[in-house]
Structure formats: structure tokens, C-alpha cells
Design an enzyme around this catalytic site. Structure first.
Site, PDB file in Angstrom:
ATOM      1  N   ASN A   1      33.466  27.743  34.337  1.00  0.00           N
ATOM      2  CA  ASN A   1      32.837  27.989  35.633  1.00  0.00           C
ATOM      3  C   ASN A   1      31.541  28.756  35.366  1.00  0.00           C
ATOM      4  O   ASN A   1      31.579  29.948  35.089  1.00  0.00           O
ATOM      5  CB  ASN A   1      33.782  28.822  36.514  1.00  0.00           C
ATOM      6  CG  ASN A   1      33.123  29.253  37.818  1.00  0.00           C
ATOM      7  OD1 ASN A   1      32.086  28.694  38.217  1.00  0.00           O
ATOM      8  ND2 ASN A   1      33.707  30.240  38.485  1.00  0.00           N
TER       9      ASN A   1
ATOM     10  N   LYS B   1      29.318  29.522  37.402  1.00  0.00           N
ATOM     11  CA  LYS B   1      28.880  30.306  38.564  1.00  0.00           C
ATOM     12  C   LYS B   1      27.388  30.026  38.828  1.00  0.00           C
ATOM     13  O   LYS B   1      26.923  28.934  38.563  1.00  0.00           O
ATOM     14  CB  LYS B   1      29.164  31.790  38.360  1.00  0.00           C
ATOM     15  CG  LYS B   1      30.586  32.059  37.859  1.00  0.00           C
ATOM     16  CD  LYS B   1      30.968  33.488  37.958  1.00  0.00           C
ATOM     17  CE  LYS B   1      32.280  33.704  37.224  1.00  0.00           C
ATOM     18  NZ  LYS B   1      32.969  34.893  37.650  1.00  0.00           N
TER      19      LYS B   1
ATOM     20  N   HIS C   1      37.524  29.924  45.070  1.00  0.00           N
ATOM     21  CA  HIS C   1      37.302  30.969  44.057  1.00  0.00           C
ATOM     22  C   HIS C   1      37.256  32.322  44.774  1.00  0.00           C
ATOM     23  O   HIS C   1      36.746  32.427  45.890  1.00  0.00           O
ATOM     24  CB  HIS C   1      35.995  30.701  43.315  1.00  0.00           C
ATOM     25  CG  HIS C   1      35.833  31.561  42.097  1.00  0.00           C
ATOM     26  ND1 HIS C   1      35.427  32.875  42.173  1.00  0.00           N
ATOM     27  CD2 HIS C   1      36.054  31.308  40.784  1.00  0.00           C
ATOM     28  CE1 HIS C   1      35.405  33.399  40.945  1.00  0.00           C
ATOM     29  NE2 HIS C   1      35.783  32.464  40.089  1.00  0.00           N
TER      30      HIS C   1
ATOM     31  N   GLU D   1      35.380  34.752  44.486  1.00  0.00           N
ATOM     32  CA  GLU D   1      34.034  35.174  44.901  1.00  0.00           C
ATOM     33  C   GLU D   1      33.662  34.520  46.231  1.00  0.00           C
ATOM     34  O   GLU D   1      33.045  35.142  47.090  1.00  0.00           O
ATOM     35  CB  GLU D   1      33.012  34.824  43.798  1.00  0.00           C
ATOM     36  CG  GLU D   1      33.159  35.757  42.606  1.00  0.00           C
ATOM     37  CD  GLU D   1      32.765  35.153  41.278  1.00  0.00           C
ATOM     38  OE1 GLU D   1      32.097  34.102  41.237  1.00  0.00           O
ATOM     39  OE2 GLU D   1      33.133  35.756  40.241  1.00  0.00           O
TER      40      GLU D   1
ATOM     41  N   GLU E   1      43.984  33.343  39.117  1.00  0.00           N
ATOM     42  CA  GLU E   1      42.898  34.241  38.739  1.00  0.00           C
ATOM     43  C   GLU E   1      43.072  35.591  39.426  1.00  0.00           C
ATOM     44  O   GLU E   1      42.628  35.770  40.576  1.00  0.00           O
ATOM     45  CB  GLU E   1      41.552  33.633  39.150  1.00  0.00           C
ATOM     46  CG  GLU E   1      41.239  32.321  38.467  1.00  0.00           C
ATOM     47  CD  GLU E   1      39.737  32.149  38.257  1.00  0.00           C
ATOM     48  OE1 GLU E   1      39.355  31.842  37.131  1.00  0.00           O
ATOM     49  OE2 GLU E   1      38.961  32.353  39.202  1.00  0.00           O
TER      50      GLU E   1
ATOM     51  N   GLY F   1      35.598  38.675  35.471  1.00  0.00           N
ATOM     52  CA  GLY F   1      34.311  39.264  35.114  1.00  0.00           C
ATOM     53  C   GLY F   1      34.379  40.742  34.777  1.00  0.00           C
ATOM     54  O   GLY F   1      33.354  41.413  34.678  1.00  0.00           O
TER      55      GLY F   1
ATOM     56  N   SER G   1      38.598  36.764  32.501  1.00  0.00           N
ATOM     57  CA  SER G   1      38.204  37.334  31.205  1.00  0.00           C
ATOM     58  C   SER G   1      38.927  36.690  30.026  1.00  0.00           C
ATOM     59  O   SER G   1      39.238  37.358  29.044  1.00  0.00           O
ATOM     60  CB  SER G   1      38.390  38.854  31.208  1.00  0.00           C
ATOM     61  OG  SER G   1      37.577  39.438  32.215  1.00  0.00           O
TER      62      SER G   1
ATOM     63  N   GLY H   1      32.569  34.003  32.150  1.00  0.00           N
ATOM     64  CA  GLY H   1      31.614  34.560  31.199  1.00  0.00           C
ATOM     65  C   GLY H   1      31.594  33.857  29.851  1.00  0.00           C
ATOM     66  O   GLY H   1      30.520  33.531  29.324  1.00  0.00           O
TER      67      GLY H   1
HETATM   68  C1  PEP Z   1      35.953  32.858  36.895  1.00  0.00           C
HETATM   69  O1  PEP Z   1      34.887  33.089  37.417  1.00  0.00           O
HETATM   70  O2  PEP Z   1      36.651  31.940  37.325  1.00  0.00           O
HETATM   71  C2  PEP Z   1      36.371  33.666  35.751  1.00  0.00           C
HETATM   72  C3  PEP Z   1      37.581  33.552  35.302  1.00  0.00           C
HETATM   73  O3  PEP Z   1      35.413  34.531  35.220  1.00  0.00           O
HETATM   74  P1  PEP Z   1      35.548  35.399  33.880  1.00  0.00           P
HETATM   75  O4  PEP Z   1      36.115  34.514  32.821  1.00  0.00           O
HETATM   76  O5  PEP Z   1      34.167  35.837  33.579  1.00  0.00           O
HETATM   77  O6  PEP Z   1      36.466  36.528  34.197  1.00  0.00           O
END
Ligand code: PEP
Length: 256
Positions: free
Chosen positions: A13, A15, A99, A101, A171, A177, A217, A239
Site C-alpha cells: 500500500n 498510500k 483502510h 486512515e 490491521e 506506520g 509495520s 512503509g
Molecule cells: C498500511 O498502511 O496498510 C500499513 C500496514 O502500513 P505500515 O506497514 O507502514 O504500518
């Protein structure tokens, strides 16, 4: 992972990162690193403006291009939005829905995520439905209740014959993040609980065909252990998907 019954899917992803020219650089770096990945499906969920160039660069590879969102109505006066049919028309296969966010910054509710999931399925797109609890909810031991409600809401009205097109991504909001990852046990517990919820709704056979990812993460250092859990069938990666070597290492972990 259980490769016998369901696909392992590693999805990046991106983003709101990478312009088309930066996307080209990242994909050029990534492609040679993952040429041998054979056990899992790899998806890059890129910004809308990067879809065309990503598809062009990846057309001779095993990597699929996905989107990060779509509108919940099929068409109409929704300035600035992108529809499911538009994504389908340009060959997109996966779309991330709900998501955290978008739930937090764009007010997306469980009901809206359900509307989008139904439309995506009707249009022939595979939704990657994100569910997850806040830190407060985890501390109050509400995690499994919260996730169960989100899963049930997302699946309302989804017929059994479409179920296997749905991917869930667990998630935990506190892990996205932040560099803080759920332990393998926490990811496994929630993955198993999601499958149990699906089993109650659709039966055991249908439930075992659904891919359930972990996201939050995930990185080359923790991917092997997370992906070794029975009900962790892949990852949704933020990330680390922006770094070719890290993303390739996670894919390698899924291919062991
Ligand atoms: C995400 O945005 O779906 C995600 C899992 O981000 P990160 O891996 O950066 O935590």
C-alpha cells in the site's frame, strides 16, 4: 499460511507516495528482486495516477496492480471520485477498502465499507477489506468484538459464491506506520477469529478459502514469524513497500 486452501497475497500500500516518475524508479528496482517469487500473489496498490505506468512496467511480470480506494456509488455527480467500473475498465484487480486512515480522515463507516465491498464484487474487483482495533479498544480487551462487528458489517449481503473474492486485512490501528507490530500470537488470534466469524456466516468450506492478511509495520525482520501463522495468509505492507529491498524480502518470506 495455508497454501492448500487459499492464496497467499502480499500487497503493498503505497498510500499517497510516489509520483509516476518515482513509481517507475521503484518498480524498476523491485522487478529484478522478485523475479523468482512463485508461491504468492504480489499486488501493488498505488495512487490512481500511478496505475497506468505501473501496469505498463509490470505487464510482463507476475505482479498485479491494485487501487487504494473507490467510490461507493456506481457513477454520477461525485466530483473528484473514481468508480469501481473505471478501475475495472483499466484492468485493476484489487482495491483496498476501509483502510483505517480513510475511516479516520474521511469518515468511512462500516456501512460505507460494506456498500463499497458489494459494488466492488458486483463489478468484478477483489476488495481488500481492512479491519482493526484502536489501542484503547485493545487495552479494554474489546479487540475480538470490534473485529467481529467490522467483519460481519463488511460481509452483509455478500453471497457465498463471491466470498472467496474478498480478502481481509487485519490491521491494528496502533501498529500502522508506528513501527510497533502486533506479535505473531496477536495476529494469529485475530486471524483465527476472523475465520471463525466467516465460518459461522458461510460454513467451513467457504471460510477456509478466504485470504486473511496482517498489516501493521510488517518488515523483513518480522515477516517470517507473522506469515508462519496458520491464519495469516499474507501481508498488507505500507512503509516497507516503498523500499524495493524490504518489500522483496517480505515476498521472499512468503515464499519459504
Ligand atoms: C498500511 O498502511 O496498510 C500499513 C500496514 O502500513 P505500515 O506497514 O507502514 O504500518
Amino acid at each position: 499460511m495455508n497454501r492448500r486452501y487459499r492464496k497467499t497475497i502480499i500487497a503493498g500500500n503505497w498510500k499517497m507516495n510516489k509520483s509516476p516518475s518515482e513509481a517507475r524508479e521503484l518498480i524498476d528496482a523491485l522487478k529484478p528482486l522478485i523475479a523468482k517469487a512463485k508461491w504468492c500473489e504480489v499486488v501493488l496498490c498505488v495512487p490512481f495516477v500511478d496505475i497506468a505506468i505501473a501496469q505498463r512496467l509490470l505487464k510482463d511480470s507476475r505482479i498485479t496492480v491494485g487501487a487504494q480506494n473507490m467510490h461507493h456509488e456506481p457513477s454520477g455527480a461525485y466530483t473528484g471520485e473514481v468508480s469501481a467500473a473505471m478501475l475495472k475498465d483499466i484492468g485493476v484487480k484489487y482495491v483496498i477498502l476501509g483502510h483505517s486512515e480513510r475511516r479516520a480522515y474521511c469518515g468511512e463507516t462500516d456501512a460505507l465499507v460494506n456498500k463499497k465491498a458489494l459494488l466492488a464484487l458486483q463489478t468484478g474487483l477483489r476488495p481488500i477489506v481492512c479491519v482493526g482495533e484502536s489501542l484503547e479498544q485493545r487495552d479494554q480487551e474489546l479487540t475480538l468484538d470490534v473485529i467481529t462487528l467490522q467483519v460481519k458489517a463488511a460481509l452483509a449481503g455478500v453471497p457465498v459464491e463471491k466470498l472467496r473474492q474478498v480478502v481481509f486485512a487485519y490491521e491494528p490501528i496502533w501498529a500502522i506506520g508506528t513501527g510497533r507490530t502486533a506479535t505473531a500470537e496477536q495476529a494469529a488470534e485475530v486471524g483465527t477469529s476472523i475465520r471463525a466469524t466467516i465460518r459461522k456466516l458461510y460454513g467451513a468450506r467457504a471460510a477456509r478459502s478466504v485470504t486473511i492478511q496482517y498489516g501493521g509495520s510488517m518488515n523483513p525482520g518480522n515477516a517470517v514469524e507473522l506469515l508462519a501463522q496458520l491464519d495469516v495468509d499474507g501481508g498488507l505492507i505500507g512503509g516497507a513497500a516503498l523500499k524495493a529491498a524490504d518489500f522483496a524480502a517480505i515476498i521472499q518470506a512468503a515464499n519459504q
